[in-house]
Structure formats: C-alpha cells, structure tokens
Enzyme design. Structure first.
Site, PDB file in Angstrom:
ATOM      1  NE  ARG A 236      -3.802  -1.306   0.408  1.00  0.00           N
ATOM      2  CZ  ARG A 236      -4.277  -1.883  -0.891  1.00  0.00           C
ATOM      3  NH1 ARG A 236      -3.367  -2.680  -1.727  1.00  0.00           N
ATOM      4  NH2 ARG A 236      -5.865  -3.311  -0.289  1.00  0.00           N
ATOM      5  CD  GLU A 265      -2.658   3.001  -5.792  1.00  0.00           C
ATOM      6  OE1 GLU A 265      -3.198   2.861  -6.611  1.00  0.00           O
ATOM      7  OE2 GLU A 265      -1.971   3.404  -5.408  1.00  0.00           O
ATOM      8  CG  HIS A 283      -3.043  -0.794  -7.629  1.00  0.00           C
ATOM      9  ND1 HIS A 283      -3.108   0.545  -5.916  1.00  0.00           N
ATOM     10  CD2 HIS A 283      -2.296  -1.450  -6.807  1.00  0.00           C
ATOM     11  CE1 HIS A 283      -3.088  -0.601  -5.281  1.00  0.00           C
ATOM     12  NE2 HIS A 283      -3.475  -1.655  -6.033  1.00  0.00           N
TER      13      HIS A 283
END
Length: 316
Positions: A236, A265, A283
């Site tokens: 993450r 993000e 991602h």
C-alpha cells in the site's frame, strides 16, 4: 430479493454469478465513491461490494439507519474500511485473500528486475529513438541472481515473493515480520527494518496497509540501505513516506526504486516521475483477468454465504 450494490465495473463472469443470487445494481464509474454515495449505499442496499478507494471510515457509519448488513470487499487489503466502526453498527466485513497472492508476487519480481536492470529507462531510450546501438558499458545495471532480498512482511505475498526469488534467482532471503514464521525454504528473520535494509541488495515491502503500518518505511530504512540497493513497494502506498523516499533517491542513498502503489494514489509526485532510476506502474498488482475473476467470485461467495446464514468464508 436481496439488493446488492457493486461499486465498480467488474468482469462479466463475476457479475453473471452475482445476478444468480441477488438483485444487482452496478455503479458504472471507475472512480471511488464519494461520502454521500457511501452513506446512501448503506441506507438503500442489503449489501455492498466495495473496493480500494471506497473510504468507509467511522464517520460514514455514524449517520442514519443502515439497511446494509455486509461489506464484501473486492481485494485482500481492507484498510479503506473501518472494520471496528462497521461491526459497531452490525455490518460484517469480508475480503478476498489467496486469490491475489501469485499475481502480486509476480509484479514484485517484475519491478525488482525492471529496477535492477534499468528496463524502464532502456525502453524509454528505444522509444524516443535515442538508442545508438549496443556497446559494452551501455546502461549497466545490477545483476539480481545470487544477491540478497529483504522482505518486509512475510505473509502469503511475502512468502510467494521469497520463493520466486530464492528458487528462481538463487537469492538469499532475509526478512522482518511481527511474529516468527516457519517456512519450507531458507530465510533468516532479522530484528528490525534497518537490519533488513543493511543486509539486502533489494528490499520489497509486503506488509498490510492500515494505521499500524502508515509510514512504517521512512528515512531510517533508506539510510540503512546500501547505495547500490533497490527498493520496491507492491503493498500500500502510505506504508512508505514518499518524501523520505524522494530524499533518499536525491541523496544517492539507494540506487533506484520500483513502485506499483503511491501514498496519495493516483497522484504520483513529479519528483518520482522525473527520475530515470524509478520504475512506476499503475497499481497492476492483481491486474490479470483470471485473478480479478477469482477475486470477484470470492466476494460474491462471501455475500451468498452471509445471506444464506452460513459461516463467512473470509470474514475480517
């Protein structure tokens, strides 16, 4: 009939399976839900199938009456859902572990190789027409085989990365984990992140997201790493203090980085985009059709089991 909100477009196979069991409403947007949408979803549907970015924090559960009884998260990570706050108002939470392990580990190895061997930089060189042909000292990177890999977090994904690196590339494995781990391959557990950093040629982050790991990785780790070492994050984004990473790259404390996730993000700092020794992916950790289908089917099965009164396969 039980009404379920699916908060993002999912593969056709997943939606078809969901429609066998429930009345489905599909939210067509690919962006995360807003606060008003989340509150409405809890009031209007019996269950919600949310995913990364749908920030069900404590304040979302505080107002109004909740028809919703379950959040069946699409994804293994659920740090965007305040599980305790959900439970406090009688809402169960599930996730989709296992389905994501191999695909995420594959992306970790992709980034390790791309960073060590300067693959992103090399592709840009070719695409811009600036490559003038092979020569013996062109774009020399770091050989990965036989080196030491440090893994932060030795859960399912960490172990899958370690096995690929050890058995596929002959890498020595060191790691840091909150609890001892028994593994069927050689790996040495070290007492701190800094010890892992100092011992490793590549460091990969594979810990879960959440408040306990926010900015777990920062200046201390980067300072401990070799100036020839590479840093990779497939976990993450907010586990890493991005400002500290940028400072470490600017100071030459590490040789390069490979990132699939970002602190804010989808915003990526211009300082990272500008660096040739940083590999950036959007991602892609679980971005394979079979994997996303498996994740979705697992989420649907969590919903089916819940409303059938059965034990939840993947309660969190």
């Amino acid at each position: 009939m039980t009404r379920i909100l699916v908060t993002r477009p999912l593969p056709d196979k997943v939606l078809a399976e969901a429609e066998k069991h429930f009345e489905i409403e599909l939210r067509e947007k690919t962006t995360p839900m807003g606060r008003a949408e989340m509150r409405a979803s809890l009031a209007l549907y019996d269950g919600v199938l949310p995913t990364l970015g749908d920030m069900f924090n404590a304040t979302i559960f505080e107002e109004g009456r909740h028809r919703c009884r379950i959040l069946a998260n699409f994804g293994v990570g659920y740090n965007h859902i305040d599980v305790d706050a959900a439970r406090a108002v009688g809402i169960a939470v599930t996730n989709t572990p296992g389905a994501v392990t191999d695909a995420t580990a594959d992306i970790a190895l992709t980034l390790m190789l791309m960073s060590c061997r300067r693959a992103g930089e090399g592709e840009r060189l070719v695409r811009t027409g600036k490559w003038d042909g092979w020569h013996p000292v062109q774009m020399l990177g770091q050989h990965m085989s036989g080196k030491t890999l440090g893994i932060l977090g030795m859960g399912r994904i960490g172990q899958a990365i370690a096995k690929r690196a050890h058995f596929g590339f002959g890498m020595q494995i060191v790691y840091h984990n909150r609890s001892p781990k028994e593994m069927d391959f050689p790996a040495k557990q070290l007492g701190s992140l800094e010890e892992v950093g100092a011992a490793s040629d590549v460091v990969v982050v594979a810990v879960p997201g959440g408040s306990e790991t926010h900015h777990l990785v920062g200046a201390n780790l980067f300072a401990a790493m070799k100036p020839t070492a590479h840093f990779v994050n497939i976990a993450r984004g907010d586990i890493v203090d991005e400002a500290a990473l940028i400072a470490a790259l600017d100071a030459g404390e590490i040789a390069g980085a490979g990132l699939d996730v970002y602190e804010h993000e989808p915003k990526v700092p211009a300082a990272l985009i500008a660096r040739e020794n940083v590999t950036l992916l959007p991602h892609l950790g679980t971005a394979a059709l079979e994997v996303r289908e498996d994740m979705g089917l697992m989420a649907v099965e969590n919903l089916r089991a819940f409303f059938a009164g059965e034990d939840l396969p993947n309660a969190v």
